[in-house]
Scaffold this motif. Structure first.
Motif, short mmCIF file in Angstrom:
data_model
loop_
_atom_site.label_atom_id
_atom_site.label_comp_id
_atom_site.label_asym_id
_atom_site.label_seq_id
_atom_site.Cartn_x
_atom_site.Cartn_y
_atom_site.Cartn_z
N TYR A 1 -3.58 5.65 -4.59
CA TYR A 1 -4.96 5.94 -4.22
C TYR A 1 -5.12 6.22 -2.73
CZ TYR A 1 -9.95 5.58 -3.55
OH TYR A 1 -11.24 5.85 -3.20
N ARG A 2 -4.67 5.28 -1.94
CA ARG A 2 -4.89 5.42 -0.50
C ARG A 2 -4.07 6.53 0.11
NH1 ARG A 2 -5.29 -0.33 2.44
NH2 ARG A 2 -5.04 1.15 4.13
N GLY A 3 -2.99 6.88 -0.53
CA GLY A 3 -2.15 7.93 0.01
C GLY A 3 -2.59 9.33 -0.37
N PHE B 1 0.79 -1.23 0.00
CA PHE B 1 0.00 0.00 0.00
C PHE B 1 0.82 1.28 0.00
CE2 PHE B 1 -2.60 -3.29 2.11
CZ PHE B 1 -3.63 -3.35 1.20
N ARG C 1 2.01 5.98 2.87
CA ARG C 1 0.82 6.72 3.29
C ARG C 1 -0.44 5.88 3.23
NH1 ARG C 1 0.81 12.69 0.85
NH2 ARG C 1 -1.28 12.44 1.68
N GLY C 2 -0.42 4.85 2.43
CA GLY C 2 -1.60 4.01 2.33
C GLY C 2 -1.68 2.94 3.41
N SER C 3 -0.65 2.83 4.22
CA SER C 3 -0.63 1.80 5.25
C SER C 3 -0.95 2.40 6.62
CB SER C 3 0.75 1.15 5.31
OG SER C 3 1.12 0.66 4.05
N GLN D 1 0.27 -2.31 -6.41
CA GLN D 1 -0.61 -2.54 -5.26
C GLN D 1 -1.61 -3.65 -5.53
OE1 GLN D 1 -1.97 1.19 -3.68
NE2 GLN D 1 0.12 2.01 -3.67
#
Lengths: 206, 206
Positions: free
Chosen positions: B34-36, A32, A35-37, B119
């Motif tokens: 995306y998640r970040g 991820f 930042r996505g984690s 990802q």
DNA sequence: CCCCATTTTGACCAAATGGTCAGGATCAGG
DNA sequence: CCTGATCCTGACCATTTGGTCAAAATGGGG
């Protein structure tokens, strides 16, 4: 002072749990990105509660930093082994093989690295502009020497190194895509090795 | 019904603002994944307030989805152009050149795609297992035909395609690394093109 | 310049997130 | 089996995040 703080400054549990956490964090971060984690994700993957995880590492950032710093070194090892005294074609082919092996055996590490670079390398730019850059300069010179001696076909040494990286890391970083296209193919890596051997043999032959 | 809802079902402002937003979102998503990425980030980059952005798109996910769906198609165009009737070596070299041009001209798109794949391609796996897979099968057959006819040197067509992707996309996806290693070099792409031309020429020569 | 549709905003909300803390559970040496 | 150090937990906190809403501002055709 007697019971704790052995030679490592850590107790047995600390060593074990820290390893568990880093292992879990590698899973999560490599998938991820930083930042996505979330800490919760990592803690769950490691089988710990969030506060418990934060007992072993001061912050999310510290975990990520430790992973990356450990990575850079082992990541460069295959290139360090490139030896000016060896047979040029065999040296380069060995490097390619070692690098491909790393993609096969440590795909998460490869993706962790890829994530970091794609996102602008905010945390390891110094290492790239330092260690990596120096190593590339050193090995480029060796390759140029081989070319000048007419022992391999002429080409741009730096772009040759880029080619080796991209061709090998592709199998780890884009694994999902590769698998989606050759789903039945269990033996992706043996075929990849053959292919890259062919590619570099032709490319380097005078 | 007279004043709004022209042929596109959108007003002038809607068309403009949606374009602005997608442009900003490409910047942000391609860098942080995306998640970040956050809606606020995108809104700020587009010069809008968050609620205003959400007036044009129903959710963060919708923006991302629209970017990706638009991307897949144009991403495959260079491969579609590979023509069975053309000269084999020239067809493949043209494909490489077109793909490298895309890395140079649309690096953000390349990184957006790379982020998604690394990802685990959670949002475009279907497209990969569908369109891309079919296209690869089609073009692999063409390449195999050229090999069987002895018009290019034998190699694994699928891995050849992987090689083209990885070699060209590397210059966009790992741009930071490339630039860190050749900082003075303004002309990265011309050299890269030369290098890849050499590489594929040697590789394909019977 | 009127009027309604379109556009924009500030205030707000619930959930998620990084991190803290006091106290309880557990471990291991003596 | 006692005791201090280590380990673990639930409760908690401030901030960020995705998203909503009512109401205000703006626009443009008639």
């Amino acid at each position: 002072m007697t019971k704790s703080a052995d030679k490592n400054g850590k107790t047995r549990i600390q060593r074990e749990k820290r390893k568990q956490i880093l292992e879990a964090a590698l899973d999560v971060f490599s998938q991820f990105g930083y930042r996505g984690s979330t800490i919760d994700q990592i803690a769950k993957a490691a089988g710990l509660s969030k506060p418990n995880l934060l007992y072993y590492f001061p912050s999310k950032d510290a975990i990520h930093a430790e992973l990356l710093s450990g990575l850079m070194d082992s990541w460069l090892d295959p290139m360090r082994a490139l030896n000016a005294e060896g047979d040029p074609k065999e040296e380069i082919l060995s490097y390619v093989r070692r690098k491909l092996q790393m993609s096969r055996d440590f795909p998460r590490e490869s993706r962790l690295f890829a994530n970091e670079i794609i996102q602008g390398a905010p945390r390891i730019l110094p290492a790239i502009e330092g260690e990596l850059r120096d190593l590339v300069a050193e090995k480029s010179a060796i390759i140029q020497g081989w070319i000048d001696a007419g022992r391999i076909a002429p080409l741009d040494p730096q772009h040759l190194l880029f080619s080796i990286w991209s061709l090998t890391q592709h199998y780890a970083d884009f694994e999902v895509q590769v698998r989606a296209i050759m789903p039945s193919e269990e033996r992706v890596y043996p075929r990849a090795e053959e292919h890259l051997e062919t590619l570099f043999t032709r490319m380097l032959s005078v």
